[in-house]
Design a protein around this motif. Sequence first.
Motif, PDB file in Angstrom:
ATOM      1  N   LEU A 176       1.621  34.099  28.599  1.00 54.45           N
ATOM      2  CA  LEU A 176       2.270  35.133  27.795  1.00 54.45           C
ATOM      3  C   LEU A 176       2.927  34.507  26.567  1.00 54.45           C
ATOM      4  N   VAL A 177       2.899  35.246  25.473  1.00 50.71           N
ATOM      5  CA  VAL A 177       3.641  34.871  24.271  1.00 50.71           C
ATOM      6  C   VAL A 177       4.449  36.084  23.829  1.00 50.71           C
ATOM      7  N   PRO A 178       5.579  35.857  23.155  1.00 44.96           N
ATOM      8  CA  PRO A 178       6.422  36.979  22.743  1.00 44.96           C
ATOM      9  C   PRO A 178       5.748  37.838  21.679  1.00 44.96           C
ATOM     10  N   SER A 179       6.052  39.127  21.719  1.00 42.55           N
ATOM     11  CA  SER A 179       5.540  40.053  20.701  1.00 42.55           C
ATOM     12  C   SER A 179       6.160  39.783  19.338  1.00 42.55           C
ATOM     13  N   THR A 180       7.402  39.320  19.345  1.00 45.83           N
ATOM     14  CA  THR A 180       8.133  39.049  18.116  1.00 45.83           C
ATOM     15  C   THR A 180       8.233  37.544  17.901  1.00 45.83           C
ATOM     16  N   PRO A 181       7.750  37.022  16.763  1.00 44.10           N
ATOM     17  CA  PRO A 181       7.881  35.582  16.498  1.00 44.10           C
ATOM     18  C   PRO A 181       9.343  35.141  16.592  1.00 44.10           C
ATOM     19  N   GLY A 182       9.551  33.982  17.189  1.00 41.84           N
ATOM     20  CA  GLY A 182      10.899  33.447  17.322  1.00 41.84           C
ATOM     21  C   GLY A 182      11.645  33.936  18.553  1.00 41.84           C
ATOM     22  N   ASP A 183      11.078  34.907  19.260  1.00 38.63           N
ATOM     23  CA  ASP A 183      11.699  35.466  20.465  1.00 38.63           C
ATOM     24  C   ASP A 183      11.270  34.624  21.660  1.00 38.63           C
ATOM     25  N   THR A 184      11.819  33.422  21.798  1.00 37.12           N
ATOM     26  CA  THR A 184      11.317  32.462  22.782  1.00 37.12           C
ATOM     27  C   THR A 184      12.177  32.323  24.035  1.00 37.12           C
TER      28      THR A 184
ATOM     29  N   ALA B 261       2.515  26.463  22.705  1.00 32.84           N
ATOM     30  CA  ALA B 261       3.679  27.093  23.319  1.00 32.84           C
ATOM     31  C   ALA B 261       3.337  28.462  23.893  1.00 32.84           C
ATOM     32  N   HIS B 262       3.741  28.673  25.135  1.00 30.31           N
ATOM     33  CA  HIS B 262       3.586  29.950  25.825  1.00 30.31           C
ATOM     34  C   HIS B 262       4.357  29.882  27.136  1.00 30.31           C
ATOM     35  N   LEU B 263       4.508  31.016  27.789  1.00 27.27           N
ATOM     36  CA  LEU B 263       5.044  31.051  29.143  1.00 27.27           C
ATOM     37  C   LEU B 263       3.875  31.213  30.098  1.00 27.27           C
TER      38      LEU B 263
ATOM     39  N   LEU C  56      10.785  39.710  30.467  1.00 25.28           N
ATOM     40  CA  LEU C  56      10.535  38.275  30.306  1.00 25.28           C
ATOM     41  C   LEU C  56      11.008  37.802  28.940  1.00 25.28           C
ATOM     42  N   PHE C  57      10.587  38.533  27.912  1.00 29.83           N
ATOM     43  CA  PHE C  57      11.028  38.284  26.540  1.00 29.83           C
ATOM     44  C   PHE C  57      11.796  39.528  26.088  1.00 29.83           C
ATOM     45  N   LYS C  58      12.774  39.359  25.231  1.00 27.18           N
ATOM     46  CA  LYS C  58      13.620  40.472  24.794  1.00 27.18           C
ATOM     47  C   LYS C  58      12.818  41.626  24.198  1.00 27.18           C
ATOM     48  N   ASN C  59      11.822  41.306  23.383  1.00 32.62           N
ATOM     49  CA  ASN C  59      11.082  42.350  22.667  1.00 32.62           C
ATOM     50  C   ASN C  59       9.648  42.507  23.144  1.00 32.62           C
ATOM     51  N   GLY C  60       9.376  42.149  24.396  1.00 35.50           N
ATOM     52  CA  GLY C  60       8.035  42.315  24.938  1.00 35.50           C
ATOM     53  C   GLY C  60       7.155  41.095  24.710  1.00 35.50           C
TER      54      GLY C  60
END
Length: 138
Positions: free
Chosen positions: A33-41, A112-114, A2-6
């Motif tokens: 869900l929110v990305p594990s890495t900030p900016g990985d949106t 902000a989230h998915l 879903l997100f590049k870095n989890g």
Amino acid sequence: MLFKNGYRITQVFGNNPDYYKQFGFAGHEGLDLVPSTPGDTTIYCIEDGEVLRDIDDPKSGAYGIHVVVWNKQNQRAWWYCHLSSNETSIGQQMKAGQKIGVMGDTGNTNGAHLHLNLRPTDANKNILDPNNGYKGFV
């Protein structure tokens, strides 16, 4: 992916039944869900499928900007909601790992989230159990 870095889950399925009652649900009908890495949106497609819904209006009901991708083989529809933008069109064939759009906070949200929903269907795209308390979402 879903997100590049989890990602991490911020709200689980079935949570907050009192709040979601106003929308006709027995509880939260998906995962937040929110990305594990900030900016990985950037949001990526979970599995191959056809775009059934491509809503570009940020004020479009509870889900705001959202995309629905239906996988014919597995007979399930994935809903990617609250996006800030998407790069899809109705009828488009998506591949797993292909960019869907960018995480956002459109629609009914508190940040902000998915919001990810899953709805099992039959071979004709009909919802399998629309009366399960979650309008067919599992």
